[in-house]
Design a protein around this motif. Structure first.
Motif, PDB file in Angstrom:
ATOM      1  N   UNK A   9       0.833  -1.209   0.000  1.00  0.00           N
ATOM      2  CA  UNK A   9       0.000   0.000   0.000  1.00  0.00           C
ATOM      3  C   UNK A   9       0.862   1.250   0.000  1.00  0.00           C
ATOM      4  N   UNK A  10       1.925   1.255   0.808  1.00  0.00           N
ATOM      5  CA  UNK A  10       2.849   2.395   0.836  1.00  0.00           C
ATOM      6  C   UNK A  10       3.445   2.639  -0.545  1.00  0.00           C
ATOM      7  N   UNK A  11       3.920   1.569  -1.170  1.00  0.00           N
ATOM      8  CA  UNK A  11       4.570   1.684  -2.474  1.00  0.00           C
ATOM      9  C   UNK A  11       3.565   2.142  -3.525  1.00  0.00           C
ATOM     10  N   UNK A  12       2.386   1.544  -3.533  1.00  0.00           N
ATOM     11  CA  UNK A  12       1.355   1.920  -4.510  1.00  0.00           C
ATOM     12  C   UNK A  12       1.013   3.400  -4.383  1.00  0.00           C
ATOM     13  N   UNK A  13       0.842   3.882  -3.172  1.00  0.00           N
ATOM     14  CA  UNK A  13       0.537   5.296  -2.954  1.00  0.00           C
ATOM     15  C   UNK A  13       1.660   6.191  -3.457  1.00  0.00           C
ATOM     16  N   UNK A  14       2.886   5.787  -3.221  1.00  0.00           N
ATOM     17  CA  UNK A  14       4.034   6.612  -3.619  1.00  0.00           C
ATOM     18  C   UNK A  14       4.223   6.696  -5.126  1.00  0.00           C
ATOM     19  N   UNK A  15       3.889   5.628  -5.851  1.00  0.00           N
ATOM     20  CA  UNK A  15       4.102   5.673  -7.306  1.00  0.00           C
ATOM     21  C   UNK A  15       2.817   5.967  -8.082  1.00  0.00           C
ATOM     22  N   UNK A  16       1.682   6.021  -7.381  1.00  0.00           N
ATOM     23  CA  UNK A  16       0.438   6.424  -8.032  1.00  0.00           C
ATOM     24  C   UNK A  16      -0.287   5.323  -8.789  1.00  0.00           C
ATOM     25  N   UNK A  17      -0.226   4.108  -8.279  1.00  0.00           N
ATOM     26  CA  UNK A  17      -0.984   2.995  -8.854  1.00  0.00           C
ATOM     27  C   UNK A  17      -1.730   2.292  -7.727  1.00  0.00           C
ATOM     28  N   UNK A  18      -2.541   1.306  -8.077  1.00  0.00           N
ATOM     29  CA  UNK A  18      -3.229   0.537  -7.054  1.00  0.00           C
ATOM     30  C   UNK A  18      -2.380  -0.669  -6.639  1.00  0.00           C
ATOM     31  N   UNK A  19      -2.707  -1.234  -5.504  1.00  0.00           N
ATOM     32  CA  UNK A  19      -2.012  -2.444  -5.063  1.00  0.00           C
ATOM     33  C   UNK A  19      -2.282  -3.578  -6.050  1.00  0.00           C
ATOM     34  N   UNK A  20      -3.476  -3.604  -6.609  1.00  0.00           N
ATOM     35  CA  UNK A  20      -3.843  -4.629  -7.595  1.00  0.00           C
ATOM     36  C   UNK A  20      -2.933  -4.544  -8.823  1.00  0.00           C
ATOM     37  N   UNK A  28       2.430 -11.313 -13.793  1.00  0.00           N
ATOM     38  CA  UNK A  28       2.736 -11.370 -15.227  1.00  0.00           C
ATOM     39  C   UNK A  28       4.238 -11.455 -15.487  1.00  0.00           C
ATOM     40  N   UNK A  29       5.050 -11.322 -14.446  1.00  0.00           N
ATOM     41  CA  UNK A  29       6.496 -11.387 -14.600  1.00  0.00           C
ATOM     42  C   UNK A  29       7.107 -10.104 -15.132  1.00  0.00           C
ATOM     43  N   UNK A  30       6.358  -9.017 -15.090  1.00  0.00           N
ATOM     44  CA  UNK A  30       6.857  -7.730 -15.590  1.00  0.00           C
ATOM     45  C   UNK A  30       7.806  -7.070 -14.599  1.00  0.00           C
ATOM     46  N   UNK A  31       7.595  -7.352 -13.332  1.00  0.00           N
ATOM     47  CA  UNK A  31       8.490  -6.860 -12.274  1.00  0.00           C
ATOM     48  C   UNK A  31       8.828  -8.021 -11.356  1.00  0.00           C
ATOM     49  N   UNK A  48      13.362  -1.452  -4.348  1.00  0.00           N
ATOM     50  CA  UNK A  48      12.132  -1.972  -4.952  1.00  0.00           C
ATOM     51  C   UNK A  48      11.247  -0.815  -5.417  1.00  0.00           C
ATOM     52  N   UNK A  49      11.125   0.200  -4.577  1.00  0.00           N
ATOM     53  CA  UNK A  49      10.336   1.386  -4.922  1.00  0.00           C
ATOM     54  C   UNK A  49      10.886   2.031  -6.189  1.00  0.00           C
ATOM     55  N   UNK A  50      12.206   2.177  -6.268  1.00  0.00           N
ATOM     56  CA  UNK A  50      12.834   2.783  -7.439  1.00  0.00           C
ATOM     57  C   UNK A  50      12.527   1.977  -8.697  1.00  0.00           C
ATOM     58  N   UNK A  51      12.661   0.650  -8.612  1.00  0.00           N
ATOM     59  CA  UNK A  51      12.413  -0.210  -9.779  1.00  0.00           C
ATOM     60  C   UNK A  51      10.955  -0.141 -10.240  1.00  0.00           C
ATOM     61  N   UNK A  52      10.032  -0.162  -9.298  1.00  0.00           N
ATOM     62  CA  UNK A  52       8.615  -0.101  -9.656  1.00  0.00           C
ATOM     63  C   UNK A  52       8.263   1.255 -10.269  1.00  0.00           C
ATOM     64  N   UNK A  53       8.820   2.313  -9.710  1.00  0.00           N
ATOM     65  CA  UNK A  53       8.570   3.656 -10.253  1.00  0.00           C
ATOM     66  C   UNK A  53       9.130   3.763 -11.669  1.00  0.00           C
ATOM     67  N   UNK A  54      10.309   3.238 -11.872  1.00  0.00           N
ATOM     68  CA  UNK A  54      10.946   3.236 -13.186  1.00  0.00           C
ATOM     69  C   UNK A  54      10.112   2.448 -14.194  1.00  0.00           C
ATOM     70  N   UNK A  55       9.594   1.291 -13.778  1.00  0.00           N
ATOM     71  CA  UNK A  55       8.767   0.483 -14.660  1.00  0.00           C
ATOM     72  C   UNK A  55       7.503   1.241 -15.044  1.00  0.00           C
ATOM     73  N   UNK A  56       6.863   1.872 -14.080  1.00  0.00           N
ATOM     74  CA  UNK A  56       5.645   2.645 -14.363  1.00  0.00           C
ATOM     75  C   UNK A  56       5.950   3.769 -15.354  1.00  0.00           C
TER      76      UNK A  56
END
Length: 72
Positions: A9-20, A28-31, A48-56
């Motif tokens: 939830x923290x990560x989703x809020x920080x990068x602007x996506x949903x937990x889903x 899907x193996x995208x991350x 992890x936060x950096x990688x997810x933000x970069x992927x988005x």
């Protein structure tokens, strides 16, 4: 040591996506799948936060390019 642990939830809020969205990307193996704590809850750190933000951001850039191509 400056090792911050965040929930999905923290990560989703920080990068602007949903937990889903994050769980779909993982399934899907995208991350890379999240690490788990002793209860099985997903835990994330700054890297992890950096990688997810970069992927988005990569997805957004790709979508913008597609829109530009279709408008021409």
């Amino acid at each position: 040591m400056n090792h911050i642990r965040m929930s999905i939830t923290d990560v989703a809020d920080r990068i602007g996506v949903t937990t889903k969205t994050i769980t779909r990307w993982e399934k899907a193996g995208k991350v890379e799948r999240a690490k788990r704590d002793w209860l099985g809850w997903r835990i994330y750190d700054k890297e992890d936060l950096r990688r997810l933000k970069e992927f988005k951001e990569t997805i957004i850039s790709f979508e913008e390019e597609k829109l530009n191509e279709n408008s021409n």
